[in-house]
Design an enzyme around this catalytic site. Structure first.
Site, short mmCIF file in Angstrom:
data_model
loop_
_atom_site.label_atom_id
_atom_site.label_comp_id
_atom_site.label_asym_id
_atom_site.label_seq_id
_atom_site.Cartn_x
_atom_site.Cartn_y
_atom_site.Cartn_z
N SER A 223 0.84 -1.19 0.00
CA SER A 223 0.00 0.00 0.00
C SER A 223 0.88 1.24 0.00
O SER A 223 2.06 1.18 0.39
CB SER A 223 -0.91 0.00 1.24
OG SER A 223 -1.53 1.27 1.42
N TYR A 236 -2.34 -0.49 10.10
CA TYR A 236 -2.34 -0.94 8.71
C TYR A 236 -1.01 -0.61 8.03
O TYR A 236 -0.41 -1.47 7.38
CB TYR A 236 -3.49 -0.25 7.97
CG TYR A 236 -3.57 -0.54 6.49
CD1 TYR A 236 -4.02 -1.78 6.04
CD2 TYR A 236 -3.22 0.43 5.55
CE1 TYR A 236 -4.11 -2.04 4.67
CE2 TYR A 236 -3.31 0.18 4.20
CZ TYR A 236 -3.75 -1.06 3.76
OH TYR A 236 -3.84 -1.31 2.42
#
Length: 388
Positions: A223, A236
């Site tokens: 990501s 995350y």
């Protein structure tokens, strides 16, 4: 008549140029998928070589022609794709989002797809059964379940046998609750690491023997938050950063086996990873129940509940078109010289460059403006009111 080559070197330049052009046309005929690239980046130097020979003379024309050929060859080395053939690819997290779209995309291109799903009886799995070819196989695959990972390995190895598995795409991931790092319960940190990092490592380690047979590809979907620090994404982002570092190390270590490794760092895409409003309610309840009294007092319940508004508005800022991510994964799987890092999506590469090459205070300022929120914790609002 003066434009025609009149020396042996001139005739050599013209002959090499013509031979190069004929070779390019033959390549374009054999590789129709890449015809546009081949015609532009190989015929262009050929035509330029003829023009240079006519205008600059034999020596100058040959020099310019060779220089342009070097540039175009380097470009085509990156752009050139291997044929799909009967290549088999495993994709984790194919129930929804990027994994679901990628399974359809690769199946449509002719890959033998093994689509790992969290629920083989769920709506995502049913849609893949309905819309994809018979080449696609569904696998019950919770990547945090070692037994299911081993069972998936046995099923895949039985089907691919001695040819091996060409690609593994570690796509499965969870977002958790986007909130200030101080507010997140430890269970969120552990769960993100379990799925986003440890699960991908487990799958990679189990399936590497099949990748060695084919000298294939390992692709890890990380990501943008795994390459740069983003507020409210501590759990995350930390798990994705671990995955990105794992990808870099594996890229170095597996090169001796002929296996190429790539990390994908997409920016904001609408994938459904944030879950549903009901899931949010469950997570925010857990968050508020585990907060110490003084922390809850400092932030205030209105700030905590305001996080839900941020959560609900997240999809509006995300791109619904997943094609940049799909193209990046395809290039990582088929390019003769794939990149080690892909940054598909708006702002992904620019943010990474600012973080890497600018002073940190400038990056922090840039991110604060890009992700600005009007809400402040209660204690900070009170402090501001007292000073005015």
């Amino acid at each position: 008549m003066d434009a025609l080559p009149s020396s042996p070197l001139g005739w050599l330049c013209t002959g090499v140029t013509l031979l190069f052009g004929v070779t390019v046309l033959c390549m374009a005929k054999r590789s129709p998928v890449e015809k546009a690239d081949v015609l532009v980046w190989r015929l262009l130097p050929a035509l330029l070589g003829l023009l240079c020979a006519a205008t600059l003379g034999a020596g100058g024309g040959l020099v310019v022609f060779c220089a342009v050929c070097l540039v175009s060859s380097a470009y085509l080395g990156v752009r050139a794709l291997l044929p799909v053939g009967d290549k088999a690819v495993l994709i984790t997290g194919s129930d929804t989002g990027i994994g679901h779209a990628l399974a359809k995309y690769l199946d449509n291109l002719g890959f033998v797809v093994f689509a790992g799903v969290l629920n083989e009886d769920g709506p995502g799995a049913e849609e893949l059964r309905r819309t994809c070819s018979q080449r696609l196989s569904l696998l019950q695959l919770d990547i945090t379940n070692a037994t299911q990972v081993k069972e998936a390995y046995l099923k895949v190895s039985e089907k691919v046998q001695n040819t091996g598995l060409w690609g593994v795409v570690n796509n499965a991931g969870i977002l958790g609750i986007p909130a200030d790092a101080e507010l997140l319960p430890m269970s969120t940190y552990r769960r993100c690491m379990e799925v986003n990092f440890f699960g991908a490592v487990e799958v990679s380690k189990i399936f590497l023997p099949l990748l060695r047979k084919s000298q294939g590809r390992l692709v890890n979907v990380s990501s943008m938050a795994g390459g740069i620090p983003l507020p409210r994404y501590a759990a995350y982002g930390a798990s994705k950063a671990a995955l990105s570092m794992f990808s870099g190390v594996m890229r170095q270590e597996l090169s001796k086996w002929g296996i190429k490794v790539a990390a994908i760092h997409p920016s904001g895409f609408r994938t459904g990873i944030q879950g549903t409003s009901d899931l949010w309610d469950k997570q925010i309840k857990e968050l508020m129940e585990n907060l110490p009294a003084d922390t809850r007092q400092d932030y205030g319940e209105d700030y905590l509940l305001g996080l839900k508004s941020y959560f609900l508005h997240m999809p509006a800022y995300c791109n619904a078109d997943l094609s940049p991510v799909l193209s990046a994964v395809l290039h990582a799987l088929l390019a003769k010289r794939p990149h080690g890092l892909y940054t598909p999506g708006k702002g992904a590469y620019m943010s990474l460059c600012i973080f890497c090459y600018f002073p940190l205070w400038f990056y922090d300022f840039f991110i604060s403006k890009m992700l600005s929120t009007e809400s402040l914790p209660r204690a900070l609002r009170t402090s501001e009111a007292e000073t005015t």
